[in-house]
Design an enzyme around this catalytic site. Structure first.
Site, short mmCIF file in Angstrom:
data_model
loop_
_atom_site.label_atom_id
_atom_site.label_comp_id
_atom_site.label_asym_id
_atom_site.label_seq_id
_atom_site.Cartn_x
_atom_site.Cartn_y
_atom_site.Cartn_z
N HIS B 137 0.87 -1.17 0.00
CA HIS B 137 0.00 0.00 0.00
C HIS B 137 0.91 1.23 0.00
O HIS B 137 2.02 1.17 0.53
CB HIS B 137 -0.84 -0.06 1.28
CG HIS B 137 -1.91 0.97 1.41
ND1 HIS B 137 -1.64 2.28 1.76
CD2 HIS B 137 -3.25 0.90 1.27
CE1 HIS B 137 -2.79 2.95 1.82
NE2 HIS B 137 -3.77 2.14 1.52
N ASP B 214 3.02 -4.54 8.03
CA ASP B 214 1.80 -3.75 7.89
C ASP B 214 0.63 -4.72 8.01
O ASP B 214 0.35 -5.48 7.09
CB ASP B 214 1.82 -3.04 6.53
CG ASP B 214 0.47 -2.45 6.14
OD1 ASP B 214 -0.50 -2.57 6.93
OD2 ASP B 214 0.38 -1.89 5.04
N GLN B 217 -4.69 -5.08 6.96
CA GLN B 217 -5.71 -5.97 6.38
C GLN B 217 -5.71 -7.35 7.05
O GLN B 217 -6.51 -8.21 6.68
CB GLN B 217 -5.46 -6.14 4.88
CG GLN B 217 -5.57 -4.86 4.08
CD GLN B 217 -6.98 -4.29 4.05
OE1 GLN B 217 -7.96 -4.99 4.32
NE2 GLN B 217 -7.10 -3.02 3.74
N LYS B 240 -10.33 -0.90 10.25
CA LYS B 240 -10.37 -2.07 9.36
C LYS B 240 -10.90 -3.29 10.12
O LYS B 240 -11.21 -4.31 9.52
CB LYS B 240 -8.98 -2.42 8.83
CG LYS B 240 -8.21 -1.27 8.21
CD LYS B 240 -8.67 -0.95 6.81
CE LYS B 240 -7.67 0.00 6.14
NZ LYS B 240 -8.24 0.65 4.97
N CYS B 378 -4.81 2.72 -3.61
CA CYS B 378 -3.57 3.22 -2.98
C CYS B 378 -2.43 2.24 -3.19
O CYS B 378 -1.60 2.03 -2.29
CB CYS B 378 -3.77 3.50 -1.49
SG CYS B 378 -4.96 4.79 -1.18
#
Lengths: 149, 420
Positions: B137, B214, B217, B240, B378
């Site tokens: 991302h 990261d 998600q 999220k 993104c």
């Protein structure tokens, strides 16, 4: 509530399927790149001027149906007009896309009135206006890239 | 009794295993959009919140609102207790060693920027490398790009395959003695790929690199255990994972966080201030300058409680089944191209339908009451990798079901008709 067919009118679908004046213009006087960062629409506008007139105009790029059709309709309409007429047309179209305009004003715009359905879809107004912003930039400044943001 | 204590669920029946019963916990889903019942397929952009999360935040605002760690009065105590109780919930959720390792931020983006601007700025030297992947991302690309420009380090993206998996051989080869930081997505927001982050972390740590994952998600869908992963940093967002926007977490190993300079200066993060010199507060406050998003943190704590009340295996089974149902259904459409077909995928399907631009698909589906994301997500390098300007993306939460997928398919058929 506006129906989808009011946005995707036959004229729009037709110009999306078969964009007019699509391609590069080798002897262009002005080359402007337009970008809509939100959806990745990207178009390059080529204009050849002759004695204050838009002698030839073409475009390349990728985009949604609204953006491609708007580019196609714009090039078709401004070819042969004077720079001043084109800039006046920009104002009229911009008004049609963003404000409530009456039947008469739309009629004046002829085929371009097909873009008026966009008004009911706020997230799509930038798609329709990209080509017109590129046109205005091409005719008023020497900037090489414009953005709808 | 504080509302922080009231939030703690009293469970007598064990975790919920019937996932279909959960949809009614999300009040926002019960509405008409353009005259049709809402089908929300944009959870990877922002998941909806269950009533329990909304209630926890409203209760805090109505009864306990005050600044934290400052006042001697009752409301300030209650707010502080609720805030720190949420920190403990986050710690337990990702199995961190202690609460000093949990820094509250505005979201994943700020968490990554924090590490780039502190550890990155002080540790990177000219010629050093920051290894990422081609599927990151923008928030796991641009912070590193900025810090590389300042330090003379180099940003190196590991390539991905046509199916949307990190090229494991290339990743291993790109790791070298110059690699100082490895920053990788746990789950790709654009492709849905679940990366083998435990193995990648082990490889990176063997090369003496610091590893940031990261997890934006991943936390809504997977069990995350930072000790098992052995990563140095893990970043994620509240919204999220069925919590509010504007709050996120940076997990960091305590020794590393201790060694890093502060990120922002201000109140809360200091011990003493004179005009000559300030001394900084202990962890985790050293990295939490200014009044934080107290209500958001409490909402995130409530979201973790909500997820904790659901059987994880049942949730994973349900989401995996829904993903394969949707994938099969989409494949029945003519000219359907699914972008991202990794072996291990989470609830994200990016796709293109014939020559119809994703933006047109988004508008047509919206008129059917169906919310999907369209664009580059993104992740412009991902679009470039596959030579496409944009995709439409359907992403799933635990409230989605087969009916939602069927509505999506019907909407796409309508788009095909309109553009035929």
């Amino acid at each position: 509530m506006s129906d989808l067919t009011d946005l995707y009118r036959e004229v729009i679908l037709d110009h999306n399927r078969q964009p007019r004046n699509f391609g590069e213009l080798d002897d262009a006087d002005r080359v402007i790149e337009g970008v809509n960062p939100l959806c990745g629409d990207r178009m390059t506008l080529y204009i050849k001027l002759d004695d204050g007139r838009v002698d030839d105009v073409r475009f390349t790029g990728t985009g949604c149906a609204i953006s491609v059709a708007s580019s196609s309709l714009m090039t078709e309409r401004v070819k042969g007009t004077t720079v001043d007429e084109s800039l006046a047309l920009f104002k009229q179209v911009h008004r049609m896309l963003t404000e409530q305009t009456d039947e008469n004003e739309c009629t004046e715009l002829g085929k371009l009135a097909a873009l008026s359905g966009v008004r009911e879809y706020p997230s799509r107004i930038k798609c329709a206006s990209l080509a017109w912003h590129a046109l205005r930039t091409a005719l008023t400044s020497d900037d090489e890239a414009i953005s709808t943001e | 009794m504080s509302s922080a204590q009231q939030q703690t669920p009293v469970s007598t029946a064990g975790p919920i295993t019937d996932i279909t019963s959960l949809r009614s916990d999300f009040p926002i889903l019960d509405q008409m959009v353009h005259g049709k019942p809402l089908v929300y397929l944009d959870s990877a952009a922002s998941a909806q919140q269950p009533q329990a999360v909304i209630d926890a935040m409203v209760a805090h605002e109505q009864h306990d609102h005050a600044n934290i760690h400052r006042g001697v009065h009752e409301l300030s105590h209650r707010s502080t207790d609720a805030f720190e109780a949420a920190r403990e919930r986050v710690r337990a959720f990702i199995n961190a060693r202690n609460c000093n390792e949990i820094i509250f931020t505005r979201g994943t983006t700020e968490s990554i920027n924090l590490v780039a601007a502190t550890l990155g700025r002080t540790q990177l030297e000219p010629g050093d490398e920051v290894l990422i992947t081609h599927m990151e991302h923008h928030s796991n690309i641009v912070p590193w790009q900025l810090i590389c420009a300042q330090t003379g380090a180099k940003l190196v993206p590991a390539p991905i395959t046509g199916r949307g998996e990190v090229d494991a051989d290339a990743f291993a080869q790109l790791l070298n003695e110059r690699t100082k930081i490895v920053a990788i997505a746990h789950v790709s927001n654009a492709l849905g790929t679940i990366n083998p982050v435990k193995e990648m972390t082990a490889q990176a740590r063997a090369a003496n690199a610091v590893v940031l994952i990261d997890g934006a998600q991943a936390t809504p869908h997977l069990k995350v255990d930072v000790r098992d992963l052995d990563c140095d940093f893990y970043a994620f967002s509240g919204h999220k994972m069925y919590g509010p926007t504007g709050v996120g977490v940076l997990y960091g190993k305590e020794a590393l966080l201790d060694s890093m300079p502060p990120y922002q200066g201000g109140g809360e993060m200091i011990l003493t201030v004179t005009f000559d010199k300030s001394t900084y507060a202990e962890l985790p406050h050293k990295f939490e300058a200014g009044t934080p998003n107290i209500t958001g943190v409490i909402g995130l704590g409530a979201a973790i409680d909500y997820l904790a009340g659901i059987d994880l295996d049942a949730r994973c089974r349900y989401e995996t089944e829904l993903l394969s149902y949707a994938t099969e259904a989409l494949r029945t459409l003519p000219d359907m191209r699914i972008v991202g077909e990794a072996e291990q995928k989470s609830g994200v399907i990016s796709f293109l339908l014939g020559k119809i631009h994703a933006h047109d698909l988004g508008t047509i589906l919206d008129r059917d009451g169906i919310a999907v994301r369209t664009g580059h997500h993104c992740a412009m390098p991902v679009m470039d990798r596959y030579g496409i300007p944009a995709t439409a993306r359907a992403s799933f939460g635990l409230y989605n079901n087969h009916d939602d997928v069927d509505r999506l398919i019907a909407g796409l058929r309508r788009a095909l008709e309109l553009f035929s």
